[in-house]
Each structure stands twice: as C-alpha cells, then as structure tokens.
Design an enzyme around this catalytic site. Structure first.
Site, short mmCIF file in Angstrom:
data_model
loop_
_atom_site.label_atom_id
_atom_site.label_comp_id
_atom_site.label_asym_id
_atom_site.label_seq_id
_atom_site.Cartn_x
_atom_site.Cartn_y
_atom_site.Cartn_z
N CYS A 44 0.82 -1.20 0.00
CA CYS A 44 0.00 0.00 0.00
C CYS A 44 0.86 1.26 0.00
CB CYS A 44 -0.87 0.00 1.24
SG CYS A 44 -1.47 -1.62 1.69
N ARG A 78 3.04 1.05 -6.79
CA ARG A 78 3.10 0.01 -5.77
C ARG A 78 1.94 -0.97 -5.87
NH1 ARG A 78 6.47 1.79 -1.52
NH2 ARG A 78 5.35 0.67 0.10
N TRP A 100 -3.76 -2.26 -0.96
CA TRP A 100 -3.68 -3.49 -1.78
C TRP A 100 -4.24 -4.58 -0.90
CZ3 TRP A 100 -1.00 -8.20 -2.74
CH2 TRP A 100 -0.95 -8.57 -4.09
N ASN A 105 0.00 0.03 6.59
CA ASN A 105 0.58 -0.80 5.54
C ASN A 105 1.25 -1.96 6.27
OD1 ASN A 105 1.95 -1.86 3.40
ND2 ASN A 105 3.27 -0.08 3.05
N GLY A 106 0.86 -3.19 5.97
CA GLY A 106 1.48 -4.33 6.65
C GLY A 106 0.43 -5.34 7.05
N GLU A 132 15.97 -14.34 -16.82
CA GLU A 132 15.45 -12.98 -16.71
C GLU A 132 14.52 -12.66 -17.88
OE1 GLU A 132 15.07 -10.90 -14.56
OE2 GLU A 132 14.84 -8.95 -15.51
N LYS A 164 10.63 -11.62 -17.36
CA LYS A 164 10.05 -10.36 -17.85
C LYS A 164 8.81 -10.65 -18.67
CE LYS A 164 11.41 -8.05 -15.81
NZ LYS A 164 12.42 -8.31 -14.85
N GLU A 185 5.89 -11.89 -16.43
CA GLU A 185 5.39 -10.87 -15.51
C GLU A 185 4.45 -9.88 -16.18
OE1 GLU A 185 9.16 -9.20 -13.92
OE2 GLU A 185 8.23 -9.49 -11.96
N HIS A 242 16.91 -33.03 -21.60
CA HIS A 242 16.54 -33.84 -20.44
C HIS A 242 15.08 -33.61 -20.03
CE1 HIS A 242 20.68 -35.11 -20.01
NE2 HIS A 242 21.01 -33.85 -20.22
N LYS A 249 5.75 -3.82 -6.49
CA LYS A 249 7.14 -3.45 -6.68
C LYS A 249 8.02 -4.00 -5.58
CE LYS A 249 10.51 -1.47 -8.76
NZ LYS A 249 11.03 -2.28 -9.89
O1 M6R Z 1 13.59 -5.09 -4.60
P1 M6R Z 1 14.21 -6.39 -4.91
O2 M6R Z 1 15.29 -6.30 -5.94
O3 M6R Z 1 14.68 -7.13 -3.69
O4 M6R Z 1 13.04 -7.27 -5.53
C1 M6R Z 1 13.23 -8.62 -5.82
C2 M6R Z 1 12.09 -9.15 -6.66
O5 M6R Z 1 10.88 -9.07 -5.95
C3 M6R Z 1 11.95 -8.41 -7.98
O6 M6R Z 1 13.13 -8.46 -8.72
C4 M6R Z 1 10.80 -9.00 -8.80
O7 M6R Z 1 11.12 -10.30 -9.23
C5 M6R Z 1 10.50 -8.09 -9.99
N1 M6R Z 1 9.09 -8.08 -10.20
C6 M6R Z 1 11.19 -8.50 -11.22
O8 M6R Z 1 10.80 -7.81 -12.36
#
Ligand code: M6R
Length: 645
Positions: free
Chosen positions: A43, A68, A115, A141-142, A518, A522, A525, A541, A640
């Site tokens: 949040c 966020r 959130w 928040n939490g 990666e 991407k 996501e 395999h 984020k």
């Molecule tokens: O803030 P951080 O680098 O610790 O975050 C780690 C992951 O949560 C972050 O990289 C996440 O996988 C992203 N959504 C990747 O695009």
C-alpha cells in the site's frame, strides 16, 4: 551524489509508440478468482501537515505511489468541521470523483492506497479507518498477525468494527490507550501488536501526525513550516529532497515545527536527515508511455552511473570504496529474489571465473530455511533493488546469525538492507518505478562484474592485463546498450509475429543462463504468457518434449566458448519444428541459416554479453505486453516491493 557519479542525463526523446493496443485484459480490471492472494502489502502512505490544502498533497503523493499497486484509496483531512474521511474502492480517479462531491479542505491529513490482504477491496475496507466517534483516523501498511485475538478482545470491551481488515484494530487500540497524548497512545498500542506495519494516525484535537514502522518502510519529508510522510520517496519529491528514513521500531511525532522520534520503549532517538539526489523528473515518466520503457531506455546512463568513477584502468582494478578485504573470504553465498536473484546468479559465474572463489547461489526464500553451512570466512551478498524485500532481508539475517560477513548490493539509499550489512555496494540505478525490474538488473550486473574483478585482483587470480581488457569492455557498455535500443522497431516486429503464442522457452549457457531466466521472467510478468527458461544443455533432459511448431524458443547464442554447443541446441529445436528467435553477435551470418529470427547485439567480451543481450529480451516482453493490452507498469498480482513472506 558519490564522487565520480555523473548526474542523470536529460530524458531521452521518447521513441515512437509501437503498434496500437489490441484487445486483451488490463491488470486491475478485476482479478480472476476474487481479490489478490494474501502475499504482499504494497500500500501507499502519504501524510501532510503544513499550510497547503492537505487533500491536494495527499492525492498528488498517492498518484506518485501508484506503481506500488492498489485496489482502493482514501484520505482523512482535518477540516474546520472536524476530521473527515473519504474513501473508495478502485483507482484514485474514483476517490477524486468522490472528493469533488465532498470537498475536504484543511492543512493536515493522511492518505492511503490499499492493496487488499484482509478483506476484499471494498469502500468500508479502504483506509483510513476511524474509531466509532470519528475522532481518530488510522492508515496502515502491513499485516497485524495477532489481529484476530486483538479484535475479539476489543469487541468484548465494546468496540464496534466497520471493516474486515486487520488494520482497523489499530484505530480502536490507539483509542483505548489515549490519555490526551496521541504519540504515547500509539506507542502503547504497538506494544500489543505483532506483525509488520507502517502505521500513521491523526486525532481531531491534535495538530500532529504520529507514525511508526516495523518492516514496512516510512520516510519523513522535511520542509519549512510543513512536513510530509510517505511510504516511498517519489511522493515527496515535488516538495522536498530532505528526508529521514524511519528505522524498524521508530515512533515519530510530526508537527509543522519538527519531528520527534522515540523507540517503542520511549527513549528519544536521533535520526539523521539525508538529501536524496533523485530529481522529480527522474521519478516520472519523462514522456514515455510507460515507466518500464523509460527505464529500459535509461540503461546506458544507468551503466555510466554504476561504473562511473569506479573503474581504474591504469591499475587494472576497480575502486568500490568497500572496507571488506577479499582475502578474508573463503566462500560467498548470494541471496536475492526474482530479477535480483538472476543478477546474483550472474555474479556467481563471474566470481568463480575471475576470483576462483566458491559461490553458492540461492533464492532467498530457500536460503533462509535450508540450514546453510556458514562460517566467519563466508561472505553473504544480498542483492536488492528496494532493499526492503523481506525474504532477502531474512536470508541475510540468517547468514549473519551464523557468523557470515555481509555485503548488500542495493539501489534504494537508506533502505533496511543498507542498515543491516557490514558494507554496501550501491548500484546507482535511480528510482525504478515499473514493477518489472529492468534498469536495476542492468546496474546489478555491472556491480557484480566489478565486484568479481576486485576480488580477482585482490586474490591474485586475475592478471592486470586481463583486468584492463575487461575494464575497457565495461567502459564500452553504455554505448553498446544504446546501439541495442535502436533495434526496437525490429523487436516490435518480432513481437507482432509471436505475441499470440501460449508459451515461450528461453535457453542460454554459462553467463547467459541468468539472461534466459530474466528474459522469461520479464515476459511472464508483464504479458502473462507462460515462459520457461533452461540452461540450453538441459533441454534434452525434458523440455524438448514441449517443442513443436507453436513454441517460440528464444536462444541466447552470442559468441563465446560455448557458442558451438548452443548452435547444436538450436539445431535440436529446429529438427522438431520449433521456432527459434536467436540473440546473436553482430557479424554472425551462420546463425541466419538456423534461426527464423535473429536479433543482433554488439560484440563484447563474452563475460559481459548478458548486459547487451538482456535489452532485446526486455523490449520483446514490453512489446508483447503492449500488443496484448496489458498493464505494463502494474501487472496483475505483482507489486514493486514484496515486504511480506
Ligand atoms: O527489490 P528487490 O530487488 O529485492 O526485488 C526482488 C524481486 O521481488 C523483484 O526483482 C521481482 O522479481 C521483480 N518483479 C522482477 O521484475
């Protein structure tokens, strides 16, 4: 700004928009299967006390925290008629519409974007929550872990609840503890609370905001005759760059005149104010349609920032300003999550190749529970953009408890991780707003390459000339990445060709294994297309069974010692009708005969090839997501910063 670090360049010219959006769903347009799973609390929090109209500052700040992720929003403002709350489920525009009807004017207020975790994203569950008499309003928040027992006890004592949230207990608890001093009431209430929180409260009779944090971040912004509070720096940038990062266990009283901070036991604390060097422009989109695209385009100067002033070519070394002596380290444990974890895997390849130090690599959520073997000659490296990822923090703490030395490779200044490690290597990527990490990954790769180089030189496993050659190649990277960015039209064309695919496979070898991971991350996501990544040699395999004419296979096939072996893997894919999109080194004509599509990247030292190769994969994911009409910057179910386990 640290010595040698150049200020950010002015924003790049926004490139052309690619194809118009087509169909598809947009994140935030209703979550399949109800409200999001209980996995994070991202949040946004904003508070203001001063001379402006608080509602304007709160809405402006909440908008800057939209990245966020949230599903409802609300504000409480101290008006001449008393403390008034307006809150709505949905996006900020719904709250703004409500505020047109019911104008809230006053110089003190708090605002929140929620959130959903406990309770669906409805109007009553939105924050702020108030006491029955409406005199105290709270945002949180939490997660309050013992909220059920607290709620039962509060109800038994006559409190009536109007939401399903865990957060509402805080309002009632504070009310019970209130004896005329809101700050003390908050401090007393928190003694009964277990869990994670950034909590902010206001009272109708007080010209102050009180706040506290444990785990969830909170930043106080310092002005002249006005003060601010936020869960992240971008909300404060239009007003001030002078901030205090609250620490775990801090309780703060914020008035127009100043800030008072104590610990939970009531002992006064001094927290130093710092100047953040992020410009407002750097935290905004700079003309690009999405933060993610802006951040992809910022990568050349991000590399300059990360590397700047640290490469000492004459000596064949890097100056990282770290106190840590590599000769005191016998082995390295790398812990991180998501994209940061893949940067860590790259670091493992480099540290082993250049410094001959054994490296164990784990995603942090595994590391913290796997009973790792650690001693005082183990260096635990925690990598994180936000510095607030709870699994990474806990992994680091686990290593430290077992006696490890600790190093943080971090972007966010003043974040929790930076305060818990012995040494910090800042990656200097600037604010990253897009939920999908791009420029922070690039900066992490550069930081890990420099770290490996330093360790190699210190341990005598890397000769001066070899190091100088690597440094020369590192220096070329900003320009080479710029060259790759120019290929966006071709990448958009490839995205058009394959964006209807149900699945993608990504393959790479050696340092390109993390690039494959990666690239797949991407794509999934932000486009929601299923994508898997494998070391190319592992394909036969198992994953080879997936290959048919419907499966696009992205192969990292840049020049290097394993190039021929990767070509053999491409042939295996082709023999089964798979469609190959190759990322290859410029000048490689051979590969055209094997791959349906080739994306060329500039020639660079094979150990640094991931920095140029990840860029087309970021752009491919971006273009596919745009074609599918996805919410690129705020993909569904993601946030984020994942500050809960
Ligand atoms: O803030 P951080 O680098 O610790 O975050 C780690 C992951 O949560 C972050 O990289 C996440 O996988 C992203 N959504 C990747 O695009």
């Amino acid at each position: 700004m640290p010595p040698g670090v150049r200020p950010p360049r002015p924003p790049l010219e926004p490139p052309r928009e690619s194809q118009p959006r087509k169909g598809g769903t947009t994140a935030g347009e209703g979550q399949e299967g109800g409200f999001p799973p209980e996995r994070g609390f991202m949040c946004g929090i904003v508070g203001y006390i001063g001379f402006r109209n608080a509602t304007d500052v709160l809405i402006d700040g909440l908008r800057r925290l939209e990245y966020r992720g949230y599903d409802s929003a609300g504000v409480a403002v101290k008006t001449p008629q008393g403390l008034r709350v307006v809150k709505r489920s949905g996006k900020l525009s719904a709250l703004e519409a409500a505020l047109k009807e019911e104008k809230l004017e006053g110089p003190l207020g708090i605002g929140h974007t929620r959130w959903a975790t406990h309770g669906a994203p409805t109007d009553p569950n939105a924050h702020p929550h108030t006491t029955e008499d409406g005199r105290i309003a709270v945002i949180h928040n939490g997660i309050i872990e013992n909220y059920l027992e607290l709620k039962e006890a509060l109800k038994a004592r006559g409190h009536r609840f109007s939401s399903d949230t865990d957060s509402e207990v805080l309002a009632h608890l504070i009310e019970e503890k209130y004896r005329g001093d809101l700050f003390e009431a908050l401090r007393e209430a928190l003694k009964e609370v277990r869990g994670a929180y950034a909590v902010v409260a206001v009272h109708q009779d007080h010209e102050e905001i009180v706040a506290a944090r444990t785990v969830s971040p909170l930043v106080v912004g310092l002005g002249e005759g006005e003060h601010f509070l936020a869960s992240d720096v971008p909300a404060l940038l239009p007003y001030t760059r002078k901030v205090i990062f609250l620490h775990d266990g801090d309780v703060a009283r914020i008035t127009r005149e100043g800030v008072e901070i104590k610990d939970l036991s009531g002992n006064p604390l001094f927290r130093e104010a710092v100047e953040v060097d992020w410009s407002l422009e750097a935290a905004e989109k700079g003309g690009f349609p999405h933060y993610m695209l802006k951040e992809i385009y910022e990568q050349p100067w991000v590399l300059e920032n990360t590397l700047g002033g640290r490469l000492v070519e004459e000596e064949g070394d890097v100056d990282l300003g770290l106190e840590l002596d590599p000769l005191e380290v016998d082995r390295v444990h790398v812990v991180a999550c998501g994209t940061a974890a893949y940067a860590g895997l790259y670091g493992k390849y480099l540290l082993e190749a250049l410094a001959r130090v054994p490296v164990e690599w784990d995603v942090a959520s595994e590391y913290r529970y796997r009973d790792p073997v650690v001693d005082e000659r183990t260096l635990a490296i925690a990598i994180s953009q936000s510095g607030e990822t709870i699994d990474t923090l806990e992994g680091l703490r686990e290593a430290r408890r077992r006696g490890a030395r600790t190093l943080g490779v971090v972007n966010a200044k003043g974040s929790s991780l930076t305060r818990e490690v012995e040494a910090v290597l800042y990656i200097h990527a600037g604010p990253e707003i897009g939920v999908a990490s791009t420029k922070a990954y690039m900066a992490m790769l550069a930081a890990m390459a420099m770290l490996a180089l330093r360790f190699g030189r210190a341990r005598g496993t890397l000769g001066k000339e070899e190091a100088q050659a690597l440094i020369r190649e590192l220096k070329k990277l900003p320009r080479l990445v710029e060259e790759v960015l120019e290929k966006r039209p071709l990448i958009a064309h490839i995205a058009e060709k394959y964006h209807q695919a149900q699945d993608f496979l990504f393959l790479g070898r050696h340092v390109q294994v993390p690039t494959a991971y990666e690239g797949a991350l991407k794509l999934k996501e932000i486009s929601y297309i299923h994508a898997e990544a494998y070391p190319a040699g592992e394909m036969k395999h198992g994953p080879i069974a997936l290959i048919d004419e419907h499966l696009p296979v992205v192969v990292l096939a840049t020049q290097g010692p394993l190039y021929e072996k990767t070509l053999a893997n491409i042939q295996e894919v082709r023999a089964r009708g798979g469609k190959v999109i190759a990322i290859a080194t410029e000048g490689d004509e051979e590969i055209r005969k094997l791959a349906q599509d080739v994306l060329y990247v500039p020639q660079v030292h094979p150990l640094l090839a991931p920095m140029v190769s990840v860029v087309p994969l970021q752009l491919l994911a971006y273009e596919v997501a745009v074609l599918l009409g996805r919410d690129v910057d705020q993909p569904r179910n993601l946030a984020k910063s994942v500050t809960v386990e």
